[in-house]
Write a protein that holds these residues in place. Sequence first.
Motif: not given
Length: 189
Positions: A24-28, A46-48, A50
């Motif tokens: 999930n691209p929103q995951s950190s 955070k998220g993308p 990174r």
Amino acid sequence: MNDRLTVRPATVFKDVAAVLGPKNPQSSVCFCLSYRIGSKENQALKGPERGERVRELCAQTPPPGVLAYLGDVSVGWAAIHPRADTSFARNRKIPHLEDGAWSLWCLRVRAGYRKRGVTAALIQGAVEHARALEAPSIEAYPVDNGEARVDPTMAYVGTVGMFAAAGFEIASPTTSVINGFERVIMTHH
């Protein structure tokens, strides 16, 4: 697809993301940034963001590590960089041993490609990469686990056995502990 395992500098972001990135691209997810950049920046991303930071690192010289490929598929990752440009330069638990040393701190093999010699190839390829860029020595910070099993989520640091097999020697104890195992500094000169 060619079944030959090769190791190359991590300059292609999509190949790094295939090994380290989140589903999930929103995951950190870590994205192997926690030791590579400062703590403040690492916690702020955070998220993308990174992934975008890793994309920037892949475009730099030297890149943030090396990738193992089976044919044209990226199947493994090793983070290796000059220690002075990592958080190991300021780490109180892992002592400074030698100026100019490079740090090798993370190994990751994609599911479905484990038990095929990828880790050994990554370590060898990381050493060759650092040597090509004139590293006087390479340090790794594996756990000293004896024969005990290491939790897969903490296995990214490697074990004394795998680094010894690659020609590294124990150089110093540390006060760092991961998953209940003490870490040591191993060096390759």
